[in-house]
Design a protein around this motif. Structure first.
Motif, PDB file in Angstrom:
ATOM      1  N   ALA A   1       0.848  -1.197   0.000  1.00  0.00           N
ATOM      2  CA  ALA A   1       0.000   0.000   0.000  1.00  0.00           C
ATOM      3  C   ALA A   1       0.880   1.241   0.000  1.00  0.00           C
ATOM      4  N   ALA A   2       0.260   2.367  -0.286  1.00  0.00           N
ATOM      5  CA  ALA A   2       0.921   3.671  -0.199  1.00  0.00           C
ATOM      6  C   ALA A   2       0.344   4.387   1.015  1.00  0.00           C
ATOM      7  N   VAL A   3       1.218   4.790   1.922  1.00  0.00           N
ATOM      8  CA  VAL A   3       0.805   5.453   3.158  1.00  0.00           C
ATOM      9  C   VAL A   3       1.358   6.872   3.159  1.00  0.00           C
ATOM     10  N   PRO A   4       0.533   7.866   3.488  1.00  0.00           N
ATOM     11  CA  PRO A   4       1.096   9.214   3.611  1.00  0.00           C
ATOM     12  C   PRO A   4       2.286   9.184   4.568  1.00  0.00           C
ATOM     13  N   THR A   5       3.408   9.698   4.110  1.00  0.00           N
ATOM     14  CA  THR A   5       4.629   9.668   4.910  1.00  0.00           C
ATOM     15  C   THR A   5       4.411  10.319   6.279  1.00  0.00           C
ATOM     16  N   ALA A   6       3.591  11.342   6.333  1.00  0.00           N
ATOM     17  CA  ALA A   6       3.293  12.014   7.604  1.00  0.00           C
ATOM     18  C   ALA A   6       2.539  11.102   8.571  1.00  0.00           C
ATOM     19  N   ASN A   7       1.969  10.009   8.074  1.00  0.00           N
ATOM     20  CA  ASN A   7       1.190   9.090   8.915  1.00  0.00           C
ATOM     21  C   ASN A   7       1.996   7.881   9.393  1.00  0.00           C
ATOM     22  N   LYS A   8       3.311   7.943   9.315  1.00  0.00           N
ATOM     23  CA  LYS A   8       4.114   6.785   9.684  1.00  0.00           C
ATOM     24  C   LYS A   8       3.803   6.300  11.103  1.00  0.00           C
ATOM     25  N   ALA A   9       3.800   7.178  12.076  1.00  0.00           N
ATOM     26  CA  ALA A   9       3.521   6.771  13.459  1.00  0.00           C
ATOM     27  C   ALA A   9       2.110   6.204  13.585  1.00  0.00           C
TER      28      ALA A   9
ATOM     29  N   CYS B   1       1.600   5.392  -5.864  1.00  0.00           N
ATOM     30  CA  CYS B   1       2.230   6.142  -4.782  1.00  0.00           C
ATOM     31  C   CYS B   1       2.484   7.590  -5.204  1.00  0.00           C
ATOM     32  N   ARG B   2       2.067   8.502  -4.364  1.00  0.00           N
ATOM     33  CA  ARG B   2       2.256   9.936  -4.618  1.00  0.00           C
ATOM     34  C   ARG B   2       3.559  10.399  -3.967  1.00  0.00           C
ATOM     35  N   PRO B   3       4.053  11.575  -4.345  1.00  0.00           N
ATOM     36  CA  PRO B   3       5.329  12.061  -3.787  1.00  0.00           C
ATOM     37  C   PRO B   3       5.338  12.187  -2.265  1.00  0.00           C
ATOM     38  N   ASP B   4       4.188  12.406  -1.658  1.00  0.00           N
ATOM     39  CA  ASP B   4       4.132  12.562  -0.200  1.00  0.00           C
ATOM     40  C   ASP B   4       3.761  11.257   0.510  1.00  0.00           C
ATOM     41  N   GLU B   5       3.915  10.128  -0.176  1.00  0.00           N
ATOM     42  CA  GLU B   5       3.571   8.826   0.384  1.00  0.00           C
ATOM     43  C   GLU B   5       4.786   7.894   0.351  1.00  0.00           C
ATOM     44  N   THR B   6       4.707   6.845   1.169  1.00  0.00           N
ATOM     45  CA  THR B   6       5.735   5.816   1.238  1.00  0.00           C
ATOM     46  C   THR B   6       5.060   4.460   1.036  1.00  0.00           C
ATOM     47  N   VAL B   7       5.726   3.573   0.309  1.00  0.00           N
ATOM     48  CA  VAL B   7       5.192   2.227   0.087  1.00  0.00           C
ATOM     49  C   VAL B   7       5.454   1.375   1.323  1.00  0.00           C
TER      50      VAL B   7
ATOM     51  N   LEU C   1     -11.177  -4.116  14.825  1.00  0.00           N
ATOM     52  CA  LEU C   1     -10.651  -3.827  13.487  1.00  0.00           C
ATOM     53  C   LEU C   1     -11.584  -2.926  12.682  1.00  0.00           C
ATOM     54  N   LYS C   2     -12.652  -2.486  13.287  1.00  0.00           N
ATOM     55  CA  LYS C   2     -13.593  -1.598  12.599  1.00  0.00           C
ATOM     56  C   LYS C   2     -12.957  -0.216  12.411  1.00  0.00           C
ATOM     57  N   PRO C   3     -13.260   0.449  11.298  1.00  0.00           N
ATOM     58  CA  PRO C   3     -12.648   1.751  10.992  1.00  0.00           C
ATOM     59  C   PRO C   3     -12.827   2.823  12.065  1.00  0.00           C
ATOM     60  N   ASP C   4     -13.929   2.767  12.803  1.00  0.00           N
ATOM     61  CA  ASP C   4     -14.122   3.794  13.834  1.00  0.00           C
ATOM     62  C   ASP C   4     -13.247   3.538  15.063  1.00  0.00           C
ATOM     63  N   VAL C   5     -12.764   2.311  15.237  1.00  0.00           N
ATOM     64  CA  VAL C   5     -11.895   1.965  16.363  1.00  0.00           C
ATOM     65  C   VAL C   5     -10.419   2.016  15.948  1.00  0.00           C
ATOM     66  N   ASN C   6     -10.108   1.448  14.788  1.00  0.00           N
ATOM     67  CA  ASN C   6      -8.731   1.377  14.303  1.00  0.00           C
ATOM     68  C   ASN C   6      -8.712   1.802  12.825  1.00  0.00           C
ATOM     69  N   PRO C   7      -8.855   3.104  12.564  1.00  0.00           N
ATOM     70  CA  PRO C   7      -8.941   3.572  11.177  1.00  0.00           C
ATOM     71  C   PRO C   7      -7.637   3.363  10.402  1.00  0.00           C
ATOM     72  N   MET C   8      -7.795   3.000   9.126  1.00  0.00           N
ATOM     73  CA  MET C   8      -6.617   2.850   8.269  1.00  0.00           C
ATOM     74  C   MET C   8      -6.064   4.239   7.958  1.00  0.00           C
ATOM     75  N   PRO C   9      -4.794   4.476   8.223  1.00  0.00           N
ATOM     76  CA  PRO C   9      -4.206   5.797   7.956  1.00  0.00           C
ATOM     77  C   PRO C   9      -3.680   5.912   6.519  1.00  0.00           C
ATOM     78  N   PHE C  10      -4.397   5.287   5.581  1.00  0.00           N
ATOM     79  CA  PHE C  10      -4.026   5.318   4.169  1.00  0.00           C
ATOM     80  C   PHE C  10      -5.257   5.006   3.338  1.00  0.00           C
ATOM     81  N   ASP C  11      -5.137   5.167   2.035  1.00  0.00           N
ATOM     82  CA  ASP C  11      -6.241   4.917   1.111  1.00  0.00           C
ATOM     83  C   ASP C  11      -6.350   3.417   0.833  1.00  0.00           C
TER      84      ASP C  11
END
Length: 117
Positions: free
Chosen positions: A9-17, A60-66, A92-102
């Motif tokens: 997946a591609a994750v926004p680099t700012a969302n690493k933590a 993957c966009r320039p502001d994302e990391t694979v 694992l539901k999105p409202d409890v543990n949301p995916m920090p990527f698309d």
């Protein structure tokens, strides 16, 4: 023989933590349902390709990391029994543990292990 689920997946680099926290929380749940090992990898040397590549595959966009990850199961049977229950687990539901990527650009698949040296 063990069975592996793989993910790219591609994750926004700012969302690493946030991603690491999300993955760690999910890993604990997957282990409860029988996964033997969960490995999460943050791209460090993932070049663009000319015909295909990890970045191209996930758009993957320039502001994302694979990211590249995999889960090891004892067998496909254990994985197949666990998956429906995992999808219903409230942790694992999105409202409890949301995916920090698309999640629409997440690539995944199940793989039979044929060599394990």
């Amino acid at each position: 023989m063990s069975y592996v689920d793989g993910f790219v997946a591609a994750v926004p680099t700012a969302n690493k933590a946030k991603y690491i926290r999300h993955a760690s929380d999910a890993a604990a749940v997957f282990k409860e349902y029988g996964a033997l090992k969960i490995v999460e990898c943050w791209g460090d040397d993932v070049p663009d390709g000319e015909i295909t590549s990890f970045p191209m595959a996930v758009k993957c966009r320039p502001d994302e990391t694979v990211i590249f990850s995999w889960l090891v199961w004892p067998s496909r049977e254990v994985r197949d029994q666990a998956m429906p229950r995992l999808m219903e687990d409230p942790r694992l539901k999105p409202d409890v543990n949301p995916m920090p990527f698309d999640g629409k650009r997440l690539i995944y698949g199940g793989f039979e292990v044929v060599v394990d040296e």
